[in-house]
Motif scaffolding. Sequence first.
Motif, PDB file in Angstrom:
ATOM      1  N   LEU A   5       7.657   0.505  69.568  1.00 44.02           N
ATOM      2  CA  LEU A   5       7.257   1.103  71.018  1.00 44.02           C
ATOM      3  C   LEU A   5       7.596   2.645  71.049  1.00 44.02           C
ATOM      4  N   LEU A   6       6.962   3.774  70.651  1.00 41.55           N
ATOM      5  CA  LEU A   6       6.571   5.019  70.606  1.00 41.55           C
ATOM      6  C   LEU A   6       6.111   5.832  71.679  1.00 41.55           C
ATOM      7  N   LYS A   7       7.207   6.479  72.281  1.00 35.58           N
ATOM      8  CA  LYS A   7       7.030   6.847  74.115  1.00 35.58           C
ATOM      9  C   LYS A   7       6.931   8.550  73.413  1.00 35.58           C
ATOM     10  N   GLY A   8       6.209   9.256  73.942  1.00 31.71           N
ATOM     11  CA  GLY A   8       6.399  10.819  74.072  1.00 31.71           C
ATOM     12  C   GLY A   8       4.875  11.020  74.919  1.00 31.71           C
ATOM     13  N   PRO A   9       4.772  12.628  74.628  1.00 35.52           N
ATOM     14  CA  PRO A   9       3.552  13.352  75.462  1.00 35.52           C
ATOM     15  C   PRO A   9       2.747  13.417  74.354  1.00 35.52           C
ATOM     16  N   THR A  10       1.590  13.744  75.264  1.00 38.61           N
ATOM     17  CA  THR A  10       0.062  13.595  74.453  1.00 38.61           C
ATOM     18  C   THR A  10       0.222  14.645  73.902  1.00 38.61           C
ATOM     19  N   GLY A  11      -0.310  14.518  72.251  1.00 30.51           N
ATOM     20  CA  GLY A  11      -0.412  14.992  71.218  1.00 30.51           C
ATOM     21  C   GLY A  11       0.969  15.852  70.624  1.00 30.51           C
ATOM     22  N   CYS A  12       2.607  14.913  70.798  1.00 33.04           N
ATOM     23  CA  CYS A  12       3.520  15.391  70.435  1.00 33.04           C
ATOM     24  C   CYS A  12       2.939  15.083  68.404  1.00 33.04           C
ATOM     25  N   TYR A  40       2.797   5.080  74.645  1.00 32.16           N
ATOM     26  CA  TYR A  40       2.320   5.456  75.869  1.00 32.16           C
ATOM     27  C   TYR A  40       2.836   6.739  76.217  1.00 32.16           C
ATOM     28  N   ASN A  41       2.663   6.700  77.044  1.00 34.73           N
ATOM     29  CA  ASN A  41       3.430   8.547  77.734  1.00 34.73           C
ATOM     30  C   ASN A  41       4.132   8.023  78.507  1.00 34.73           C
ATOM     31  N   PRO A  42       5.266   7.983  78.388  1.00 33.62           N
ATOM     32  CA  PRO A  42       6.399   8.032  80.497  1.00 33.62           C
ATOM     33  C   PRO A  42       5.853   8.679  81.201  1.00 33.62           C
ATOM     34  N   GLY A  43       5.576  10.627  80.609  1.00 38.42           N
ATOM     35  CA  GLY A  43       5.721  11.429  81.593  1.00 38.42           C
ATOM     36  C   GLY A  43       4.116  11.252  82.588  1.00 38.42           C
ATOM     37  N   TYR A  44       3.496  10.858  81.829  1.00 39.55           N
ATOM     38  CA  TYR A  44       1.934  10.346  82.578  1.00 39.55           C
ATOM     39  C   TYR A  44       1.549   9.840  83.298  1.00 39.55           C
ATOM     40  N   GLN A  45       2.477   8.396  83.208  1.00 39.91           N
ATOM     41  CA  GLN A  45       1.870   7.395  83.802  1.00 39.91           C
ATOM     42  C   GLN A  45       2.594   7.423  85.228  1.00 39.91           C
ATOM     43  N   ASN A  46       1.607   6.801  85.815  1.00 37.59           N
ATOM     44  CA  ASN A  46       2.244   5.780  87.484  1.00 37.59           C
ATOM     45  C   ASN A  46       3.247   4.688  87.825  1.00 37.59           C
ATOM     46  N   VAL A  47       3.293   4.131  88.927  1.00 35.72           N
ATOM     47  CA  VAL A  47       4.068   2.744  89.037  1.00 35.72           C
ATOM     48  C   VAL A  47       3.203   2.066  88.901  1.00 35.72           C
ATOM     49  N   LEU A  48       1.412   2.172  88.810  1.00 35.87           N
ATOM     50  CA  LEU A  48       1.111   1.191  88.667  1.00 35.87           C
ATOM     51  C   LEU A  48       0.374   1.380  87.153  1.00 35.87           C
ATOM     52  N   LYS A  49       0.887   1.770  85.945  1.00 34.63           N
ATOM     53  CA  LYS A  49       0.549   2.096  85.015  1.00 34.63           C
ATOM     54  C   LYS A  49       1.790   2.244  84.059  1.00 34.63           C
ATOM     55  N   ASP A  50       2.269   1.194  83.888  1.00 31.04           N
ATOM     56  CA  ASP A  50       3.798   1.200  82.994  1.00 31.04           C
ATOM     57  C   ASP A  50       4.447  -0.184  82.338  1.00 31.04           C
ATOM     58  N   LEU A  51       4.834   0.562  81.875  1.00 30.46           N
ATOM     59  CA  LEU A  51       5.352  -1.152  81.183  1.00 30.46           C
ATOM     60  C   LEU A  51       6.100  -2.182  82.092  1.00 30.46           C
ATOM     61  N   LYS A  52       5.646  -2.999  82.260  1.00 24.56           N
ATOM     62  CA  LYS A  52       6.760  -3.671  82.566  1.00 24.56           C
ATOM     63  C   LYS A  52       7.735  -4.482  81.868  1.00 24.56           C
ATOM     64  N   PHE A  68       3.185  21.955  86.774  1.00 25.69           N
ATOM     65  CA  PHE A  68       2.605  21.473  85.295  1.00 25.69           C
ATOM     66  C   PHE A  68       3.076  21.083  84.031  1.00 25.69           C
ATOM     67  N   ASP A  69       3.061  19.859  84.805  1.00 23.79           N
ATOM     68  CA  ASP A  69       4.779  19.055  83.933  1.00 23.79           C
ATOM     69  C   ASP A  69       4.561  18.282  83.138  1.00 23.79           C
ATOM     70  N   GLU A  70       3.446  18.451  81.991  1.00 24.61           N
ATOM     71  CA  GLU A  70       3.187  18.088  80.733  1.00 24.61           C
ATOM     72  C   GLU A  70       2.755  18.794  79.672  1.00 24.61           C
ATOM     73  N   GLY A  71       2.816  20.257  80.323  1.00 20.64           N
ATOM     74  CA  GLY A  71       2.850  21.256  79.332  1.00 20.64           C
ATOM     75  C   GLY A  71       1.674  21.139  78.346  1.00 20.64           C
ATOM     76  N   VAL A  72       1.633  22.014  77.094  1.00 27.34           N
ATOM     77  CA  VAL A  72       0.595  22.076  76.286  1.00 27.34           C
ATOM     78  C   VAL A  72       1.246  21.441  74.575  1.00 27.34           C
ATOM     79  N   SER A  73       0.077  20.387  74.749  1.00 29.34           N
ATOM     80  CA  SER A  73       0.598  19.899  73.381  1.00 29.34           C
ATOM     81  C   SER A  73       0.277  20.715  71.887  1.00 29.34           C
ATOM     82  N   THR A  74       1.078  20.353  70.592  1.00 25.84           N
ATOM     83  CA  THR A  74       0.609  20.883  69.023  1.00 25.84           C
ATOM     84  C   THR A  74      -0.148  21.318  69.090  1.00 25.84           C
ATOM     85  N   ARG A  75      -1.369  19.394  69.416  1.00 27.83           N
ATOM     86  CA  ARG A  75      -2.528  19.846  69.216  1.00 27.83           C
ATOM     87  C   ARG A  75      -3.024  20.626  69.164  1.00 27.83           C
TER      88      ARG A  75
END
Length: 282
Positions: A36-43, A162-174, A227-234
């Motif tokens: 499982l790879l976890k991290g923000p968008t575009g990292c 998946y991006n754990p910082g972006y997901q809400n409780v309805l979209k999280d891994l069980k 603005f929690d997500e920040g800007v991606s390296t992309r």
Amino acid sequence: MNTEESYALRAEPYYLPLADEADIFLAAYQERLPVLLKGPTGCGKTRFIEYMAYLLYRGDYSSPRRQTLGNPLQTVACHEDLSATDLVGRYLLRGDETIWQDGPLTRSVREGTVCYLDEIVEARKDSTVLIHSLTDHRRILPVEKQGIILDAHEDFLLVISYNPGYQNVLKDLKPSTRQRFIAIDFGYPSEEQEAEIISHESGVVKSIALELALLGARIRNLRQHGFDEGVSTRLLVYAGQLIAREVHPVRACEAAICRAVSDDVDVQKAIIELVSTVFPVD
């Protein structure tokens, strides 16, 4: 909608290791542990898996059998309409006959490649349940429509992200899914590392790349603006590519960063102010 990509990976993808993520992945592959790879968008999660697939199937860790495979990496961009059928396969009408077409997961299981399910939490729940039998000692894939059970090829590896910082409780891994994987955390690089990436990927000189990396770090500190997500390296690379095409740095940052990351006027204003401190207008 075509959400699947196959990568021949003839040339080595550029990836700058930030810690021991490559070593952990290689150890997991040797034991065939799902990852499982976890991290923000575009990292860099997708680039990382392309890089590792190349090493395993074309590079230093490849075997003669793996080198003959045309597409060592099956990538699926998960979305809310992605079903188990999309992953496993379906019967199709072709002329007067009905034929079976493997889905990307089934092909990967048969051929012994890496299957990468990007943003797995976006997929439908039946898709998530489907992969459980591939992530333990069984390593099997039931193909119900054909009435068969496939044993995974010895070289098969399942990777999800998946991006754990972006997901809400309805979209999280069980927990029942999460605890079937070893996890590798990804974050944004240090400024020096990010500058190296920006320079390599965009072609801008190192001094401009350093300024873009500095801008990225400052934008990611805009917590007080929500603005929690920040800007991606992309996106920083995109700005660099525009600058390399002789777009003024301020205008390049407006197009590639400010307008891209948010529609909130206050956030955009705050970013523009940061851009002006890094790239003063002549």
